[in-house]
Design a protein around this motif. Structure first.
Motif, PDB file in Angstrom:
ATOM      1  N   GLU A  73     -95.510 -35.168  15.548  1.00 39.56           N
ATOM      2  CA  GLU A  73     -95.676 -34.212  16.525  1.00 39.56           C
ATOM      3  C   GLU A  73     -94.300 -34.305  17.208  1.00 39.56           C
ATOM      4  O   GLU A  73     -93.565 -34.972  17.153  1.00 39.56           O
ATOM      5  CB  GLU A  73     -96.759 -34.147  17.728  1.00 39.56           C
ATOM      6  CG  GLU A  73     -96.563 -35.125  18.585  1.00 39.56           C
ATOM      7  CD  GLU A  73     -97.272 -36.417  17.880  1.00 39.56           C
ATOM      8  OE1 GLU A  73     -97.099 -37.443  18.777  1.00 39.56           O
ATOM      9  OE2 GLU A  73     -97.892 -36.780  17.256  1.00 39.56           O
ATOM     10  N   ASN A 112     -91.723 -31.766  20.451  1.00 39.67           N
ATOM     11  CA  ASN A 112     -91.810 -30.805  21.431  1.00 39.67           C
ATOM     12  C   ASN A 112     -91.166 -29.626  21.259  1.00 39.67           C
ATOM     13  O   ASN A 112     -90.083 -29.560  20.617  1.00 39.67           O
ATOM     14  CB  ASN A 112     -90.909 -31.702  22.862  1.00 39.67           C
ATOM     15  CG  ASN A 112     -91.685 -32.784  23.434  1.00 39.67           C
ATOM     16  OD1 ASN A 112     -92.868 -33.216  23.073  1.00 39.67           O
ATOM     17  ND2 ASN A 112     -90.900 -33.866  23.764  1.00 39.67           N
ATOM     18  N   GLU A 130     -95.359 -29.940  24.817  1.00 45.02           N
ATOM     19  CA  GLU A 130     -95.123 -31.065  24.426  1.00 45.02           C
ATOM     20  C   GLU A 130     -96.044 -31.544  23.138  1.00 45.02           C
ATOM     21  O   GLU A 130     -97.297 -30.899  23.524  1.00 45.02           O
ATOM     22  CB  GLU A 130     -95.378 -32.345  25.472  1.00 45.02           C
ATOM     23  CG  GLU A 130     -94.407 -32.168  26.600  1.00 45.02           C
ATOM     24  CD  GLU A 130     -94.285 -33.269  27.406  1.00 45.02           C
ATOM     25  OE1 GLU A 130     -93.440 -34.311  27.240  1.00 45.02           O
ATOM     26  OE2 GLU A 130     -95.012 -33.143  28.403  1.00 45.02           O
ATOM     27  N   SER A 131     -95.924 -32.460  22.402  1.00 47.49           N
ATOM     28  CA  SER A 131     -96.660 -32.843  21.492  1.00 47.49           C
ATOM     29  C   SER A 131     -97.340 -31.782  20.273  1.00 47.49           C
ATOM     30  O   SER A 131     -98.471 -31.992  20.095  1.00 47.49           O
ATOM     31  CB  SER A 131     -97.910 -33.806  22.090  1.00 47.49           C
ATOM     32  OG  SER A 131     -97.286 -34.954  22.585  1.00 47.49           O
ATOM     33  N   VAL A 132     -96.332 -30.920  20.112  1.00 48.97           N
ATOM     34  CA  VAL A 132     -96.757 -29.653  19.207  1.00 48.97           C
ATOM     35  C   VAL A 132     -97.172 -30.501  17.986  1.00 48.97           C
ATOM     36  O   VAL A 132     -96.376 -31.045  16.917  1.00 48.97           O
ATOM     37  CB  VAL A 132     -95.788 -28.716  19.010  1.00 48.97           C
ATOM     38  CG1 VAL A 132     -96.216 -27.514  17.916  1.00 48.97           C
ATOM     39  CG2 VAL A 132     -95.671 -28.192  20.288  1.00 48.97           C
ATOM     40  N   ASP A 133     -98.139 -29.710  17.470  1.00 48.82           N
ATOM     41  CA  ASP A 133     -99.199 -30.405  16.069  1.00 48.82           C
ATOM     42  C   ASP A 133     -99.074 -29.250  15.202  1.00 48.82           C
ATOM     43  O   ASP A 133     -98.826 -29.522  13.784  1.00 48.82           O
ATOM     44  CB  ASP A 133    -100.406 -30.987  16.362  1.00 48.82           C
ATOM     45  CG  ASP A 133    -100.962 -31.636  15.007  1.00 48.82           C
ATOM     46  OD1 ASP A 133    -100.325 -32.439  14.274  1.00 48.82           O
ATOM     47  OD2 ASP A 133    -102.222 -31.136  14.755  1.00 48.82           O
ATOM     48  N   ASP A 167    -101.019 -28.283  20.924  1.00 47.86           N
ATOM     49  CA  ASP A 167    -100.584 -29.422  20.672  1.00 47.86           C
ATOM     50  C   ASP A 167    -101.729 -30.460  20.309  1.00 47.86           C
ATOM     51  O   ASP A 167    -102.968 -29.993  19.820  1.00 47.86           O
ATOM     52  CB  ASP A 167    -100.345 -29.956  22.135  1.00 47.86           C
ATOM     53  CG  ASP A 167    -101.368 -30.038  23.177  1.00 47.86           C
ATOM     54  OD1 ASP A 167    -102.554 -29.898  22.716  1.00 47.86           O
ATOM     55  OD2 ASP A 167    -101.044 -30.033  24.369  1.00 47.86           O
TER      56      ASP A 167
END
Length: 63
Positions: free
Chosen positions: A3, A5, A19-22, A35
């Motif tokens: 992942e 940001n 944050e932690s974009v999937d 995320d």
């Protein structure tokens, strides 16, 4: 983990938006970001650059 940001370019500066974009899903007038925890955000933006080794997604606003 893979992942990244997501940052939105505003006035020449990068502003952290999620944050932690999937997932990034194109929408009719922008992008849907999700995320790893399921939090979603819709932005009127387009992808300017993705540097996945650096875990960074750079977006620019659509006017």
């Amino acid at each position: 983990m893979c992942e990244a940001n997501a940052y939105l370019l505003k006035g020449g500066k990068e502003e952290l938006v999620l944050e932690s974009v999937d997932r990034i899903v194109p929408q009719e007038d922008g992008l849907l970001l999700e995320d790893i925890f399921g939090k979603k955000k819709i932005l009127r933006a387009r992808i300017k650059e993705m540097a996945l080794v650096d875990h960074k997604i750079l977006l620019e606003e659509i006017k």
